[in-house]
Design an enzyme around this catalytic site. Structure first.
Site, PDB file in Angstrom:
ATOM      1  N   TYR A 158       0.386  10.005  -8.754  1.00  0.00           N
ATOM      2  CA  TYR A 158       0.791  11.372  -8.421  1.00  0.00           C
ATOM      3  C   TYR A 158       2.187  11.728  -8.955  1.00  0.00           C
ATOM      4  O   TYR A 158       2.722  12.796  -8.613  1.00  0.00           O
ATOM      5  CB  TYR A 158       0.803  11.547  -6.903  1.00  0.00           C
ATOM      6  CG  TYR A 158      -0.554  11.443  -6.236  1.00  0.00           C
ATOM      7  CD1 TYR A 158      -1.354  12.565  -6.029  1.00  0.00           C
ATOM      8  CD2 TYR A 158      -1.044  10.209  -5.775  1.00  0.00           C
ATOM      9  CE1 TYR A 158      -2.578  12.479  -5.384  1.00  0.00           C
ATOM     10  CE2 TYR A 158      -2.282  10.104  -5.137  1.00  0.00           C
ATOM     11  CZ  TYR A 158      -3.036  11.245  -4.948  1.00  0.00           C
ATOM     12  OH  TYR A 158      -4.257  11.148  -4.322  1.00  0.00           O
ATOM     13  N   ARG A 170       8.848   2.683  -3.398  1.00  0.00           N
ATOM     14  CA  ARG A 170       8.631   1.253  -3.737  1.00  0.00           C
ATOM     15  C   ARG A 170       9.978   0.540  -3.882  1.00  0.00           C
ATOM     16  O   ARG A 170      10.135  -0.595  -3.438  1.00  0.00           O
ATOM     17  CB  ARG A 170       7.817   1.173  -5.037  1.00  0.00           C
ATOM     18  CG  ARG A 170       7.468  -0.250  -5.496  1.00  0.00           C
ATOM     19  CD  ARG A 170       6.346  -0.248  -6.519  1.00  0.00           C
ATOM     20  NE  ARG A 170       5.125   0.283  -5.955  1.00  0.00           N
ATOM     21  CZ  ARG A 170       4.643   1.507  -6.228  1.00  0.00           C
ATOM     22  NH1 ARG A 170       5.243   2.288  -7.115  1.00  0.00           N
ATOM     23  NH2 ARG A 170       3.550   1.928  -5.639  1.00  0.00           N
ATOM     24  N   ASP A 180       0.871  -1.169   0.000  1.00  0.00           N
ATOM     25  CA  ASP A 180       0.000   0.000   0.000  1.00  0.00           C
ATOM     26  C   ASP A 180       0.909   1.220   0.000  1.00  0.00           C
ATOM     27  O   ASP A 180       1.968   1.217   0.632  1.00  0.00           O
ATOM     28  CB  ASP A 180      -0.911   0.012   1.222  1.00  0.00           C
ATOM     29  CG  ASP A 180      -2.141   0.876   0.978  1.00  0.00           C
ATOM     30  OD1 ASP A 180      -2.917   0.562   0.057  1.00  0.00           O
ATOM     31  OD2 ASP A 180      -2.316   1.892   1.688  1.00  0.00           O
TER      32      ASP A 180
HETATM   33  P1  ITT Z   1      -3.647  -2.013  -5.185  1.00  0.00           P
HETATM   34  O1  ITT Z   1      -4.267  -1.586  -3.890  1.00  0.00           O
HETATM   35  O2  ITT Z   1      -4.479  -2.972  -5.936  1.00  0.00           O
HETATM   36  O3  ITT Z   1      -2.220  -2.453  -5.023  1.00  0.00           O
HETATM   37  P2  ITT Z   1      -3.993   0.793  -5.851  1.00  0.00           P
HETATM   38  O4  ITT Z   1      -3.747   1.587  -7.094  1.00  0.00           O
HETATM   39  O5  ITT Z   1      -5.356   0.828  -5.212  1.00  0.00           O
HETATM   40  O6  ITT Z   1      -3.547  -0.713  -6.151  1.00  0.00           O
HETATM   41  P3  ITT Z   1      -2.878   2.050  -3.495  1.00  0.00           P
HETATM   42  O7  ITT Z   1      -4.104   1.863  -2.691  1.00  0.00           O
HETATM   43  O8  ITT Z   1      -1.575   1.754  -2.824  1.00  0.00           O
HETATM   44  O9  ITT Z   1      -2.887   1.182  -4.821  1.00  0.00           O
HETATM   45  O10 ITT Z   1      -2.834   3.464  -4.185  1.00  0.00           O
HETATM   46  C1  ITT Z   1      -2.525   4.625  -3.625  1.00  0.00           C
HETATM   47  C2  ITT Z   1      -2.626   5.769  -4.574  1.00  0.00           C
HETATM   48  O11 ITT Z   1      -1.315   6.288  -4.731  1.00  0.00           O
HETATM   49  C3  ITT Z   1      -3.163   5.516  -5.979  1.00  0.00           C
HETATM   50  O12 ITT Z   1      -3.875   6.660  -6.381  1.00  0.00           O
HETATM   51  C4  ITT Z   1      -1.916   5.374  -6.820  1.00  0.00           C
HETATM   52  O13 ITT Z   1      -2.114   5.835  -8.145  1.00  0.00           O
HETATM   53  C5  ITT Z   1      -0.942   6.278  -6.085  1.00  0.00           C
HETATM   54  N1  ITT Z   1       0.404   5.726  -6.182  1.00  0.00           N
HETATM   55  C6  ITT Z   1       0.831   4.518  -5.749  1.00  0.00           C
HETATM   56  N2  ITT Z   1       2.127   4.353  -6.042  1.00  0.00           N
HETATM   57  C7  ITT Z   1       2.532   5.479  -6.675  1.00  0.00           C
HETATM   58  C8  ITT Z   1       3.740   5.899  -7.255  1.00  0.00           C
HETATM   59  O14 ITT Z   1       4.806   5.137  -7.256  1.00  0.00           O
HETATM   60  N3  ITT Z   1       3.790   7.103  -7.813  1.00  0.00           N
HETATM   61  C9  ITT Z   1       2.708   7.925  -7.830  1.00  0.00           C
HETATM   62  N4  ITT Z   1       1.516   7.594  -7.336  1.00  0.00           N
HETATM   63  C10 ITT Z   1       1.426   6.374  -6.757  1.00  0.00           C
END
Ligand code: ITT
Length: 192
Positions: free
Chosen positions: A150, A177, A68
């Protein structure tokens, strides 16, 4: 070693596959026939990572991990944080999420922020968690077409370009990550 990555986000799967060494095979959810939605109803990033991994483990009893991620902005008291995916509503639109952040940050001088990722690994039925953070600033406008989420509004510390502008190879070396995944890899190396 084979691990299923419990994510419905294809960008995350691609990034992790580019970071993880060849000896560890990372399988996506579609490859095991899982088409449902993983729950993420906890109030912390770590809690959500654990919840997603446990949900998959309960159905399949396989070695797996989930992650997450949240964007924490100092001037917004840590928001969007755990609410990053749905910050501008249930449509989960990255454009709308970024616009909302930029609107709320208009005229704000303190632009400090960080991405935080927690990976929750279930190996042989045991839970392990790994955290990665990258510090940076929120730009005034989106920049670049690369990355996802983002990335166009986030500039990592020590760089003069956003994650949306930087090549994937750089993001995959310094990102939240990448840092959480490096800890996961070290852990897997120590036990193998
Ligand atoms: P899963 O839960 O299925 O893994 P998700 O897209 O719902 O996928 P998250 O709940 O972790 O994943 O998402 C958090 C938000 O942050 C989501 O809007 C993503 O686009 C954003 N996000 C996650 N990793 C990012 C990254 O490396 N760079 C920019 N935005 C990111």
């Amino acid at each position: 070693m084979k691990l299923v990555f419990a994510t419905s986000n294809p960008h995350k799967l691609e990034e992790i596959r580019n970071i993880i060494p060849e000896g560890i095979e990372v399988t996506g959810l579609s490859e095991i026939g899982f088409a449902g939605e993983l729950p993420e109803t906890q109030d912390t990033i770590k809690g959500n990572a654990i919840q997603k991994a446990e949900a998959l483990f309960e159905s399949y009893r396989i070695d797996c991990f989930a992650e997450d991620t949240g964007l924490e902005i100092d001037a917004l008291g840590g928001a969007p944080g755990v609410h990053s995916a749905r910050y501008a509503g249930n449509a989960r639109s990255s454009q709308a999420n970024m616009q909302k952040v930029l609107e709320e940050m208009k005229g704000t001088v303190n632009r400090g922020a960080r991405f935080r990722t927690v990976i929750a690994l279930i190996l042989d039925g045991q839970m392990h968690t790994f955290e990665g953070i990258v510090e940076g600033t929120i730009l005034e406008d989106p920049k670049g077409e690369g990355g996802f989420g983002y990335d166009p509004v986030f500039q990592p510390e020590g760089y003069d370009r956003s994650f949306g502008e930087l090549p994937a190879e750089i993001k995959n070396k310094i990102s939240h990550r990448a840092r959480a995944t490096a800890k996961l890899i070290s852990f897997l190396e120590t036990i193998s």
